[in-house]
Design an enzyme around this catalytic site. Structure first.
Site, PDB file in Angstrom:
ATOM      1  N   LYS A 102       0.868  -1.186   0.000  1.00 56.95           N
ATOM      2  CA  LYS A 102       0.000   0.000   0.000  1.00 56.95           C
ATOM      3  C   LYS A 102       0.902   1.233   0.000  1.00 56.95           C
ATOM      4  CE  LYS A 102      -3.873   2.181   2.405  1.00 56.95           C
ATOM      5  NZ  LYS A 102      -3.230   3.507   2.571  1.00 56.95           N
ATOM      6  N   GLU A 116      -0.892   5.508  -7.777  1.00 56.73           N
ATOM      7  CA  GLU A 116      -0.384   6.355  -6.707  1.00 56.73           C
ATOM      8  C   GLU A 116       0.868   7.098  -7.170  1.00 56.73           C
ATOM      9  OE1 GLU A 116      -1.607   6.988  -2.534  1.00 56.73           O
ATOM     10  OE2 GLU A 116      -2.446   5.915  -4.253  1.00 56.73           O
TER      11      GLU A 116
END
Length: 704
Positions: free
Chosen positions: A127, A183
């Site tokens: 993540k 991201e």
């Protein structure tokens, strides 16, 4: 107010703290998102957000309209064009333990109707701690890049995104419309070099890589962004004109083949053991990756199963973020104190020798209930190896995704010889009334009701809270003052204050903190609240197990106060009113019992009737305004469904505006009967209710 542990805050302190946190976080967001000059570290910012969320969980009635917890990302900064996402950019649910991950996988299987032996693969990937970005390609050309913003509307940063080497301007072999999501981040090495250059130029340095990446991407001058070393990992997609693949893992491979960077640590896991093993592998490598991560994301691999699982209001059912462990610390337990809440619950609180845990000085921790202190769970099974908790113990303090510390373990070797097993009180420490523990309940509750000052005051505070009556000038402090002086004992007393004390204003305006103007303002504010929406009134009553969402559900179902009141008064276990109540999706036996108890003849019902006599309760808009063949209809499923699970059928019906009930009554509109249907089908036939088989049901809703 000096910072205190959430477990030790009074309602008045919590209200002030929420206001303080809202202001600080808003200011930090402005510095972070629009001024490119964050003045808080990533850890400090996250700690503020977690503290805000924890206070809201403990005091849900104090939640502010501008609460930071309701914000996904941030609103669009000035200077950026707004972009409405064609598919909302959702957040992820969190797991903090292996048990949470196991429960996630179990819930997925249950929803899909899969046996434990059935194959169910997941992907597992780091993540990334960066900034979410959506890239839209049409005919292989990048036409738009947008930040997540608040999930529904983001910022147009197309010119800036074009400066990032990991983001291709053109791709070949892709679907005609392709929205790539991922991201934006900055490596540790590039971050250090950037800050060194900033310092040499006399410019402000950045607090951490995530803030540097976010500030760099949001530059109004793309030339500045071009000079910043930004990177991009693709992890998913939004709108597609045609599928990328049949699985999450293969779709990521397809994105990689199209020229996008995908994380090389992404793995395909065939079971929970493999997921947890890969989590541990990533955690061990965390410090050597060269960029920030804060956990591992698991996603159901089969994209058809993802589609079937769908979404909750803000998170997908098919994915979860397994966060890295909370910080731990050891300290001495100096005392155990009992607090009494508005429902009479006796809650034990550990008073600790202050210790720093995760950057916060902790002096209190929750002990949950008497079973937890005794070293067992609600079913009597051992926890902590059966070790109980005693005053004087050397205890391990644990902080997870929230900021409410917990006592996780006890070091028996450090236990003083004088330490004795804790004797949990069986009487209320506030009023002395018996505090029995009902069968199936995890806590003891004071039986004193309104004669218990702790319960009475907390109920009144709840009544005037923001999500309830929200009377300007009458907050927690004033409620305590008026209760102590005997001015108000029940909610109805609030609406007779002017009558009893307002004619000369002398008694109120001469009190400390009050004048003639403020007294008149209070009386006027009370008058304004005589007209109240039905849902707010139901929530304000403080009935156990009935929160804000439950109140809205009940108001939307019954429509008027009279219908709701009469239905609750008539509800007794197993009668028609009871069956109708528990047939409302979201209402179970526990909530129904609390509602029926509150509206039975007695002191609580008298207090409710006395209050409502002073009010003009506004009816609610009934549910069922969605334009579909089943909108507003009550549907019951029975028997075995062969083409979908019961959970899927229920979710689909509700998404089309239907109400799904658990039993057949005269108010049922449609019975969907699969093989094995029994008494419900017979009762539906007796009542003349429309009955469909599964194929008929699917044919009906497929027209929606």
């Amino acid at each position: 107010m000096a910072e205190k542990d959430v477990a030790n805050l009074t309602a008045q302190e919590a209200e002030a703290e929420l206001a303080r946190l809202s202001a600080i976080i808003a200011e930090a967001n402005t510095a972070y998102h629009t001024e490119d000059a964050p003045d808080l570290s990533d850890a400090d910012y996250d700690a503020l957000k977690r503290r805000n969320a924890a206070i809201e969980r403990r005091f849900p009635d104090l939640k502010r309209d501008d609460s930071p917890s309701e914000q996904v990302g941030a609103s669009v900064a000035e200077g950026f064009q707004k972009v409405a996402h064609s598919q909302r950019m959702m957040s992820l649910g969190n797991a903090f333990s292996e048990d949470d991950v196991t429960e996630f996988a179990r819930s997925v299987r249950k929803f899909l109707g899969l046996e434990e032996t059935s194959a169910l693969a997941f992907t597992a990937e780091p993540k990334i701690d960066g900034l979410s970005l959506a890239l839209r390609y049409e005919g292989g050309v990048l036409v738009q890049a947008a930040t997540r913003g608040d999930g529904a509307v983001g910022e147009n940063v197309t010119a800036n995104a074009r400066t990032i080497d990991d983001i291709p301007d053109r791709i070949s072999g892709a679907p005609d419309i392709l929205e790539v999501r991922g991201e934006v981040y900055m490596s540790h090495e590039d971050f250090a070099a950037l800050n060194l250059r900033q310092a040499e130029l006399g410019a402000k340095t950045f607090a951490n890589p995530r803030n540097a990446a976010a500030g760099s991407l949001r530059q109004l001058d793309s030339a500045i962004t071009r000079g910043r070393p930004l990177r991009f990992f693709a992890y998913g997609w939004g709108t597609l004109s045609s599928p990328l693949a049949d699985t999450q893992f293969d779709a990521l491979k397809r994105l990689h083949d199209l020229g996008f960077s995908t994380n090389p640590l992404t793995a395909l896991c065939q079971d929970i053991d493999a997921m947890l093993e890969h989590y541990q592998h990533i955690e061990q490598r965390r410090a050597t990756l060269g960029y920030d991560i804060d956990g591992v994301v698991y996603k159901v691999d089969d994209l058809d199963l993802q589609r079937r699982l769908g979404y909750r209001s803000t998170t997908p059912r098919w994915a979860i973020a397994h966060k890295f462990p909370a910080e731990l610390a050891w300290t001495r337990l100096e005392n155990i104190e009992i607090q009494v809440g508005r429902t009479g619950a006796l809650s034990p609180v550990a008073r600790l020798k202050p210790v720093t845990v995760g950057g916060v000085v902790v002096s209190n921790a929750t002990l949950h209930n008497e079973d937890y202190i005794a070293g067992r769970d609600a079913n009597g099974a051992e926890i902590r190896g059966g070790k109980d908790i005693r005053i004087g113990d050397w205890v391990q303090i644990y902080r997870a995704g929230d900021v409410i510390p917990k006592v996780a373990d006890v070091d028996l070797e450090e236990r003083p010889a004088s330490a004795k097993p804790y004797d949990f009180p069986t009487a209320c420490p506030e009023c002395g009334s018996d505090a029995p523990r009902e069968a199936g309940d995890a806590v003891r509750r004071c039986s004193g009701g309104l004669i218990c000052p702790a319960q009475a005051v907390e109920k009144l505070k709840h009544f005037v809270s923001r999500a309830a009556f929200d009377i300007e000038g009458l907050g927690a402090k004033q409620v305590e003052q008026f209760y102590r002086d005997g001015w108000i004992a029940q909610p109805a007393d609030i609406f007779t204050l002017r009558e009893r004390y307002g004619t000369g204003l002398q008694q109120l305006k001469n009190r400390e903190g009050w004048g003639e103007k403020s007294a008149n303002n209070l009386f006027d504010a009370i008058e304004e609240k005589r007209e109240i929406p039905m849902a707010r009134l139901i929530f304000a009553l403080g009935i156990r197990h009935v929160g804000e969402s439950g109140a809205n559900l009940l108001a939307g179902h019954y429509g008027t106060w009279a219908d709701f009141r009469d239905a609750m008064a008539q509800a007794e276990p197993k009668n028609d009113a009871w069956q109708h109540l528990v047939g409302i999706d979201g209402v179970g036996d526990v909530m129904a019992h609390s509602l029926a108890t509150a509206f039975r003849p007695g002191a609580e019902r008298d207090a409710i009737d006395r209050l409502v006599a002073h009010l003009d309760v506004q009816p609610a808009v009934r549910r069922g305004t969605i334009d579909s063949p089943v909108a507003g209809k009550t549907v019951v499923f029975t028997g075995t469904l062969e083409r979908m699970t019961r959970a899927e059928a229920k979710a689909r019906a509700e998404s089309l505006g239907a109400k799904v009930a658990g039993s057949v009554s005269a108010k049922t509109d449609i019975l969907v009967a699969g093989p094995g249907a029994g008494s419900k089908a017979a009762k539906a036939a007796e009542l003349g209710i429309e009955t469909l088989d599964e194929d008929g049901w699917l044919a009906l809703i497929d027209t929606a």
